[in-house]
Design a protein around this motif. Structure first.
Motif, PDB file in Angstrom:
ATOM      1  N   ARG A   1      20.066  20.860 -40.093  1.00 34.04           N
ATOM      2  CA  ARG A   1      19.832  20.989 -38.652  1.00 34.04           C
ATOM      3  C   ARG A   1      18.823  22.110 -38.361  1.00 34.04           C
ATOM      4  NH1 ARG A   1      20.870  23.844 -34.258  1.00 34.04           N
ATOM      5  NH2 ARG A   1      21.230  22.717 -32.270  1.00 34.04           N
ATOM      6  N   ASN A   2      18.972  23.259 -39.089  1.00 34.48           N
ATOM      7  CA  ASN A   2      18.026  24.363 -38.881  1.00 34.48           C
ATOM      8  C   ASN A   2      16.593  23.931 -39.198  1.00 34.48           C
ATOM      9  OD1 ASN A   2      20.153  26.020 -38.153  1.00 34.48           O
ATOM     10  ND2 ASN A   2      20.406  26.874 -40.214  1.00 34.48           N
ATOM     11  N   ASN A   3      16.433  23.208 -40.294  1.00 28.20           N
ATOM     12  CA  ASN A   3      15.096  22.717 -40.650  1.00 28.20           C
ATOM     13  C   ASN A   3      14.573  21.745 -39.593  1.00 28.20           C
ATOM     14  OD1 ASN A   3      15.161  24.204 -43.027  1.00 28.20           O
ATOM     15  ND2 ASN A   3      15.962  22.499 -44.242  1.00 28.20           N
ATOM     16  N   LEU A   4      15.466  20.923 -39.066  1.00 29.21           N
ATOM     17  CA  LEU A   4      15.047  19.950 -38.060  1.00 29.21           C
ATOM     18  C   LEU A   4      14.649  20.644 -36.763  1.00 29.21           C
ATOM     19  CD1 LEU A   4      14.693  16.957 -37.580  1.00 29.21           C
ATOM     20  CD2 LEU A   4      17.052  16.849 -36.767  1.00 29.21           C
ATOM     21  N   VAL A   5      15.360  21.724 -36.403  1.00 27.38           N
ATOM     22  CA  VAL A   5      15.007  22.468 -35.193  1.00 27.38           C
ATOM     23  C   VAL A   5      13.641  23.127 -35.349  1.00 27.38           C
ATOM     24  CG1 VAL A   5      15.631  24.465 -33.779  1.00 27.38           C
ATOM     25  CG2 VAL A   5      17.384  22.829 -34.444  1.00 27.38           C
ATOM     26  N   VAL A   6      13.370  23.693 -36.523  1.00 26.50           N
ATOM     27  CA  VAL A   6      12.057  24.292 -36.777  1.00 26.50           C
ATOM     28  C   VAL A   6      10.964  23.228 -36.678  1.00 26.50           C
ATOM     29  CG1 VAL A   6      10.627  25.425 -38.508  1.00 26.50           C
ATOM     30  CG2 VAL A   6      12.987  26.171 -38.175  1.00 26.50           C
TER      31      VAL A   6
ATOM     32  N   GLY B   1      12.027   5.553 -34.810  1.00 23.09           N
ATOM     33  CA  GLY B   1      13.294   5.558 -35.533  1.00 23.09           C
ATOM     34  C   GLY B   1      14.468   5.247 -34.621  1.00 23.09           C
ATOM     35  N   PRO B   2      15.518   5.673 -34.920  1.00 26.86           N
ATOM     36  CA  PRO B   2      16.712   5.430 -34.110  1.00 26.86           C
ATOM     37  C   PRO B   2      16.517   5.996 -32.716  1.00 26.86           C
ATOM     38  CG  PRO B   2      17.358   6.212 -36.275  1.00 26.86           C
ATOM     39  CD  PRO B   2      15.876   6.386 -36.178  1.00 26.86           C
ATOM     40  N   GLY B   3      16.921   5.231 -31.745  1.00 28.56           N
ATOM     41  CA  GLY B   3      16.811   5.660 -30.367  1.00 28.56           C
ATOM     42  C   GLY B   3      15.432   5.425 -29.806  1.00 28.56           C
ATOM     43  N   LEU B   4      14.477   4.912 -30.610  1.00 29.74           N
ATOM     44  CA  LEU B   4      13.111   4.669 -30.158  1.00 29.74           C
ATOM     45  C   LEU B   4      12.836   3.188 -30.224  1.00 29.74           C
ATOM     46  CD1 LEU B   4      10.297   5.803 -29.372  1.00 29.74           C
ATOM     47  CD2 LEU B   4       9.754   5.767 -31.809  1.00 29.74           C
TER      48      LEU B   4
ATOM     49  N   LEU C   1       7.933  13.958 -30.696  1.00 28.42           N
ATOM     50  CA  LEU C   1       8.763  15.067 -30.218  1.00 28.42           C
ATOM     51  C   LEU C   1      10.062  14.549 -29.613  1.00 28.42           C
ATOM     52  CD1 LEU C   1       9.072  18.105 -29.654  1.00 28.42           C
ATOM     53  CD2 LEU C   1       7.871  17.731 -27.486  1.00 28.42           C
ATOM     54  N   GLY C   2       9.971  13.457 -28.835  1.00 30.71           N
ATOM     55  CA  GLY C   2      11.184  12.871 -28.274  1.00 30.71           C
ATOM     56  C   GLY C   2      12.109  12.340 -29.344  1.00 30.71           C
ATOM     57  N   LEU C   3      11.539  11.754 -30.385  1.00 33.93           N
ATOM     58  CA  LEU C   3      12.365  11.251 -31.482  1.00 33.93           C
ATOM     59  C   LEU C   3      13.050  12.392 -32.218  1.00 33.93           C
ATOM     60  CD1 LEU C   3      13.277   8.847 -33.159  1.00 33.93           C
ATOM     61  CD2 LEU C   3      11.219   9.125 -34.550  1.00 33.93           C
ATOM     62  N   LEU C   4      12.364  13.502 -32.427  1.00 36.59           N
ATOM     63  CA  LEU C   4      12.982  14.657 -33.084  1.00 36.59           C
ATOM     64  C   LEU C   4      14.135  15.200 -32.251  1.00 36.59           C
ATOM     65  CD1 LEU C   4       9.845  16.568 -34.442  1.00 36.59           C
ATOM     66  CD2 LEU C   4      11.623  15.420 -35.791  1.00 36.59           C
ATOM     67  N   ALA C   5      13.957  15.206 -30.939  1.00 36.65           N
ATOM     68  CA  ALA C   5      15.056  15.667 -30.075  1.00 36.65           C
ATOM     69  C   ALA C   5      16.283  14.781 -30.230  1.00 36.65           C
ATOM     70  CB  ALA C   5      14.596  15.701 -28.624  1.00 36.65           C
ATOM     71  N   ARG C   6      16.080  13.463 -30.334  1.00 31.86           N
ATOM     72  CA  ARG C   6      17.215  12.565 -30.521  1.00 31.86           C
ATOM     73  C   ARG C   6      17.823  12.734 -31.905  1.00 31.86           C
ATOM     74  NH1 ARG C   6      13.790   9.445 -27.244  1.00 31.86           N
ATOM     75  NH2 ARG C   6      12.692   8.537 -29.026  1.00 31.86           N
ATOM     76  N   ASN C   7      16.989  13.019 -32.906  1.00 30.09           N
ATOM     77  CA  ASN C   7      17.521  13.276 -34.241  1.00 30.09           C
ATOM     78  C   ASN C   7      18.402  14.525 -34.260  1.00 30.09           C
ATOM     79  OD1 ASN C   7      16.273  11.053 -35.323  1.00 30.09           O
ATOM     80  ND2 ASN C   7      14.496  12.176 -36.106  1.00 30.09           N
ATOM     81  N   VAL C   8      17.982  15.571 -33.525  1.00 29.28           N
ATOM     82  CA  VAL C   8      18.789  16.793 -33.443  1.00 29.28           C
ATOM     83  C   VAL C   8      20.125  16.491 -32.785  1.00 29.28           C
ATOM     84  CG1 VAL C   8      18.942  19.093 -32.417  1.00 29.28           C
ATOM     85  CG2 VAL C   8      16.805  18.342 -33.465  1.00 29.28           C
TER      86      VAL C   8
END
Length: 552
Positions: A243-248, A13-16, A205-212
């Motif tokens: 954001r809370n859901n994304l962190v989980v 996704g974005p950033g990847l 996992l890296g993509l989720l970090a960028r999404n956060v």
């Protein structure tokens, strides 16, 4: 000899930076440096290094190689039967009660009467001998203490089963080696899938970090806008919930990544306490899908159509002598996921180690049958023996070891040890064994027939695995193409939604919905990537290419 050979014969996704639409797995061609058994720090690990380590250190493979060593020892056992057999024996016995034997011999007696005496006195010769009936008398032969020592040598000159056993030794070793190779293929498959699973989990996992991070930026801007009075608090709360859901989700992905690494260590036979760092990237394991589709002889989901449904199928040029109808049939078979006539002709069953191992088992079965038949042949051995035996009334006298030159005080010979020796040939000719060999030959023939039936079953199984792996890979490529397109669309929708919201012409609900759809598209995309990677490994295994690629 027959029993030993039979044990031998009957004896896994974005950033990847996204790849072009429709990526597929490729074995990396990185150098293969030696990998230490265990390091004190973090161990850098490429896919090839992971495979090499697993092949050398996986406990199940080590056990398989021990079986290979056992096979080599059994082969040595077979060969040893043809070498000279030397035996040395010695024994001492105290015959505290000597065995007696009855001996029968005639006894004669001379009887003289008074007339005979008078005649004899007159100078006449008178002699009358009579035979007396004496019953058999007991005699003990030998002395109380007896001993002997000897050395014997035998050399096999001819044995049909031994000659066949020598031929079977090489075949049996080859079968053991192929069984080890089959176990190595299973390990390569397991390590490859675990490694790719870890790569996908780590990239997601890296993509989720960028999404956060991106969502934090949007949340901060929205909160500032709320403080300025241009948006409602509800818009800020929606973003915080998202954001809370994304962190989980990020935390769950972190645990999944750790679990993937643990699985990779297990498949490698690496201690869980050893830290590793995967040095291959997900992009390094990806090639253009068009090349893979060309090799498979299929069209893509988006370009495989046309006016006649076959317009853009990427097939190889038709060979000389092929007809248009045959080419069209091959294209239709390719679109349906089946193996084309050209690919079927080029498929070699011997590329599968299972087929090759079954051929070796068939060769062993033939040698086993020949060995059973050879039981009717004679067996010839050369023998030789030499030794000494002695006896005496006392143990001290026995161990005096007096030879032929020994004399007693009165001058008589008193030798107590005597040598003996012999050489000869031993010929053993089987005449009748109660039809045992006949039934053994019947069993050997049945075993051969069973293996012949197994070939057809194995061919059908390989054909099915080939068709399944091919169809699964083609379907995974189509799904990946679709998920890549969906990801591009979802990323564009999320980008436009954020711009509209920042410009004040869009709603916060639209941004939240677009971000949710983007994360769903990202999850589906990475899931599709993993499916393609796994399908490619299964395809390589089905065609027998996985082991060769791992050995490059």
């Amino acid at each position: 000899m027959n029993n030993t050979l039979r044990v031998l014969l009957l004896a896994a996704g974005p950033g990847l930076l996204l790849a072009p639409a429709g990526p597929a797995l490729a074995q990396t061609s990185a150098p293969r440096p030696e990998l230490a058994t265990q390091t004190t720090g973090t161990m850098p690990l490429t896919l090839q290094q992971a495979i090499d380590y697993a092949v050398k250190n996986k406990s199940s493979l080590l056990a398989t190689r021990l079986g290979e060593q056992t096979a080599a020892a059994r082969v040595g056992e077979i060969r040893s039967a043809g070498l000279p057999q030397v035996n040395v024996a010695a024994n001492v016995a105290d015959n505290f009660k000597l065995q007696q034997s009855l001996v029968s011999f005639p006894v004669q007696q001379t009887v003289l009467t008074s007339a005979d005496v008078a005649a004899a006195s007159a100078g006449e010769k008178v002699l009358e001998t009579r035979r007396l009936d004496v019953p058999p008398q007991p005699f003990a032969f030998g002395l109380q203490y007896a001993a002997n020592t000897s050395a014997s040598v035998s050399q096999l000159l001819f044995d049909g089963s031994y000659l066949i056993g020598l031929k079977a030794a090489k075949v049996y070793t080859e079968l053991s080696r192929k069984q080890t190779q089959q176990a190595e293929i299973e390990v390569v498959e397991q390590v490859s899938k675990a490694y790719y699973s870890t790569l996908v989990a780590r990239s997601r996992l890296g993509l989720l970090a960028r999404n956060v991070q991106r969502l934090d930026t949007v949340l901060y801007q929205t909160n500032e806008t709320y403080k300025a009075g241009f948006v409602e608090k509800l818009d800020v709360d929606r973003l915080r919930v998202q954001r809370n859901n994304l962190v989980v989700e990020q935390q769950k992905a972190q645990r999944l990544t750790e679990l993937s690494v643990a699985l990779l260590k297990f498949q490698m036979g690496l201690p869980q306490s050893q830290a590793v760092q995967l040095t291959d990237s997900l992009g390094a394991a990806i090639i253009d899908a068009g090349t893979l589709r060309q090799r498979l002889g299929v069209g893509s989901a988006t370009t495989g159509g046309g006016a006649d449904g076959l317009g853009a199928v990427p097939t190889a040029p038709a060979p000389a002598g092929s007809t248009p109808d045959q080419s069209r049939q091959d294209q239709q078979a390719a679109l349906s996921g089946a193996r084309t006539g050209q690919l079927a002709a080029a498929f070699n069953y011997n590329n599968r180690i299972e087929f090759s191992a079954l051929e070796t088992q068939q060769a062993l079965a033939g040698l086993d049958l020949a060995s059973r038949r050879s039981g009717a042949y004679p067996r010839l051995l050369a023998t030789a023996a030499y030794g000494f035996s002695g006896s005496a009334n006392t143990f001290g006298d026995l161990v005096a070891f007096r030879g032929p030159d020994s004399r007693a005080a009165n001058g008589f010979a008193n030798q107590n040890w005597f040598g003996f020796g012999n050489i000869g040939l031993s010929l053993q000719i089987p005449v009748f064994d109660g039809f045992r060999r006949k039934y053994q030959v019947q069993q050997g023939r049945i075993q051969q027939q069973t293996l012949e039936r197994g070939f057809e079953t194995l061919r059908q199984s390989i054909d099915l695995q080939d068709a399944q792996s091919r169809a699964t890979l083609v379907n995974a490529l189509d799904v990946l193409d679709n998920q890549k397109a969906n990801l591009d669309l979802a990323a564009d929708v999320a980008r436009v939604s954020r711009i509209k919201f920042q410009e004040g012409v869009g709603s916060n609900l639209e941004v939240v919905s677009a971000e949710t759809e983007l994360r769903s598209a990202q999850t589906n995309y990475y899931g599709a990537i993993y499916d393609v990677l796994v399908a490619k490994v299964d395809r390589d295994k089905a065609t027998g290419e996985l082991y060769n690629q791992a050995k490059k």
